[in-house]
Design a protein around this motif. Structure first.
Motif, PDB file in Angstrom:
ATOM      1  N   ASP A   6       1.041  -1.271  -0.104  1.00 33.90           N
ATOM      2  CA  ASP A   6       0.023  -0.455   0.233  1.00 33.90           C
ATOM      3  C   ASP A   6       1.034   1.670  -0.109  1.00 33.90           C
ATOM      4  O   ASP A   6       1.221   1.268   0.947  1.00 33.90           O
ATOM      5  N   CYS A   7       1.414   2.252  -0.993  1.00 34.45           N
ATOM      6  CA  CYS A   7       2.057   3.260  -1.083  1.00 34.45           C
ATOM      7  C   CYS A   7       1.219   4.401  -0.256  1.00 34.45           C
ATOM      8  O   CYS A   7       1.756   4.813   0.006  1.00 34.45           O
ATOM      9  N   HIS A   8       0.446   4.413   0.259  1.00 32.22           N
ATOM     10  CA  HIS A   8      -0.130   5.199   1.231  1.00 32.22           C
ATOM     11  C   HIS A   8      -0.194   4.664   2.529  1.00 32.22           C
ATOM     12  O   HIS A   8       0.903   6.349   3.468  1.00 32.22           O
ATOM     13  N   ALA A   9       0.126   3.653   3.012  1.00 31.37           N
ATOM     14  CA  ALA A   9       1.239   2.720   4.269  1.00 31.37           C
ATOM     15  C   ALA A   9       2.694   3.472   3.869  1.00 31.37           C
ATOM     16  O   ALA A   9       3.028   3.507   5.460  1.00 31.37           O
ATOM     17  N   VAL A  10       2.806   3.136   3.055  1.00 32.37           N
ATOM     18  CA  VAL A  10       4.067   3.330   2.879  1.00 32.37           C
ATOM     19  C   VAL A  10       4.572   4.951   3.106  1.00 32.37           C
ATOM     20  O   VAL A  10       5.876   5.142   3.852  1.00 32.37           O
ATOM     21  N   ASP A  11       4.067   5.914   2.356  1.00 30.01           N
ATOM     22  CA  ASP A  11       4.022   7.038   3.049  1.00 30.01           C
ATOM     23  C   ASP A  11       4.039   7.273   4.113  1.00 30.01           C
ATOM     24  O   ASP A  11       4.864   8.404   4.703  1.00 30.01           O
ATOM     25  N   GLN A  12       3.082   6.922   5.075  1.00 31.06           N
ATOM     26  CA  GLN A  12       3.250   6.721   5.964  1.00 31.06           C
ATOM     27  C   GLN A  12       4.862   6.443   7.432  1.00 31.06           C
ATOM     28  O   GLN A  12       4.929   7.286   8.530  1.00 31.06           O
ATOM     29  N   LEU A  13       4.830   5.333   6.891  1.00 28.70           N
ATOM     30  CA  LEU A  13       6.117   4.529   7.800  1.00 28.70           C
ATOM     31  C   LEU A  13       7.588   5.882   7.232  1.00 28.70           C
ATOM     32  O   LEU A  13       7.912   6.536   7.969  1.00 28.70           O
ATOM     33  N   CYS A  48       8.188   8.735   9.389  1.00 29.16           N
ATOM     34  CA  CYS A  48       8.693   8.461  10.677  1.00 29.16           C
ATOM     35  C   CYS A  48       8.593   8.431  12.579  1.00 29.16           C
ATOM     36  O   CYS A  48       9.105   8.769  13.242  1.00 29.16           O
ATOM     37  N   SER A  49       6.968   8.768  11.982  1.00 26.64           N
ATOM     38  CA  SER A  49       6.317   9.076  12.842  1.00 26.64           C
ATOM     39  C   SER A  49       6.211   7.465  14.050  1.00 26.64           C
ATOM     40  O   SER A  49       6.372   7.611  15.045  1.00 26.64           O
ATOM     41  N   TRP A  50       6.985   6.270  13.907  1.00 26.39           N
ATOM     42  CA  TRP A  50       6.920   4.832  14.105  1.00 26.39           C
ATOM     43  C   TRP A  50       7.451   4.908  15.200  1.00 26.39           C
ATOM     44  O   TRP A  50       7.668   4.540  15.842  1.00 26.39           O
ATOM     45  N   ILE A  51       8.972   5.791  14.724  1.00 27.29           N
ATOM     46  CA  ILE A  51      10.073   5.600  15.072  1.00 27.29           C
ATOM     47  C   ILE A  51       9.992   6.659  16.609  1.00 27.29           C
ATOM     48  O   ILE A  51      10.169   6.260  17.891  1.00 27.29           O
ATOM     49  N   LYS A  52       8.809   8.283  16.216  1.00 25.19           N
ATOM     50  CA  LYS A  52       8.669   8.049  17.230  1.00 25.19           C
ATOM     51  C   LYS A  52       7.735   8.102  18.885  1.00 25.19           C
ATOM     52  O   LYS A  52       8.249   8.306  19.769  1.00 25.19           O
TER      53      LYS A  52
END
Length: 166
Positions: free
Chosen positions: A79-86, A89-93
């Motif tokens: 999913d390109c939208h999911a990739v853009d979200q990842l 880098c908010s998953w790191i924060k």
């Protein structure tokens, strides 16, 4: 004196320059702009040096991988939208784990390297390990009674990538 220049000087730990600029009220706008351009150049230089060091230390499997280089035709379920979200880098924060799974030879390692490259661009420390290699390294550290030291080294990184394939 421009507020942003003071912030930039403080970011570079140049408190002495901040003090001297406060004491020198006769500087023209041209002179202040010239100083700010130099400070901006130093900030970019410092950022790039840190990124280069982080990239070298990360030991990525694909050091030149980028999010923009992902070929979505090769991974129709991605999913390109999911990739853009990842990629933001908010998953790191938020200290969220990311697990990349899929069939063999579908680009998981490339994708992990691309995410790591985004993280490095945002000044996060990353370390990439092949899982079997990491197990051997930790077993050796345990056998030599330096496991705590090895774990401390790993903990210095904000992101640890464990790849299942060498």
């Amino acid at each position: 004196m421009q507020f942003s220049l003071v912030d930039k000087l403080k970011e570079l730990s140049l408190g002495g320059m901040v003090h001297e600029l406060d004491m020198e009220p006769a500087l023209t706008q041209y002179e202040l702009d010239a100083i700010e351009r130099l400070v901006d150049a130093q900030l970019v230089y410092k950022h790039n040096r840190k990124s280069d060091r982080l990239r070298k230390d990360a030991k990525l499997k694909y050091p030149n991988a980028t999010i923009s280089a992902i070929d979505y035709r090769m991974c129709p379920g991605l999913d390109c939208h999911a990739v853009d979200q990842l990629a933001m880098c908010s998953w790191i924060k938020h200290a969220t784990h990311v697990i990349i799974q899929g069939e063999a030879r579908t680009g998981k390692s490339f994708f992990a390297s691309a995410l790591a490259s985004e993280a490095i661009a945002n000044q996060y420390a990353v370390f990439y390990f092949d899982f079997p290699e990491m197990i051997i390294k930790l077993r050796n550290a345990f056998a030599h009674k330096v496991l705590d030291d090895e774990i401390k080294k790993l903990n210095k990184n904000q992101i640890l990538i464990l790849d299942d394939f060498k």
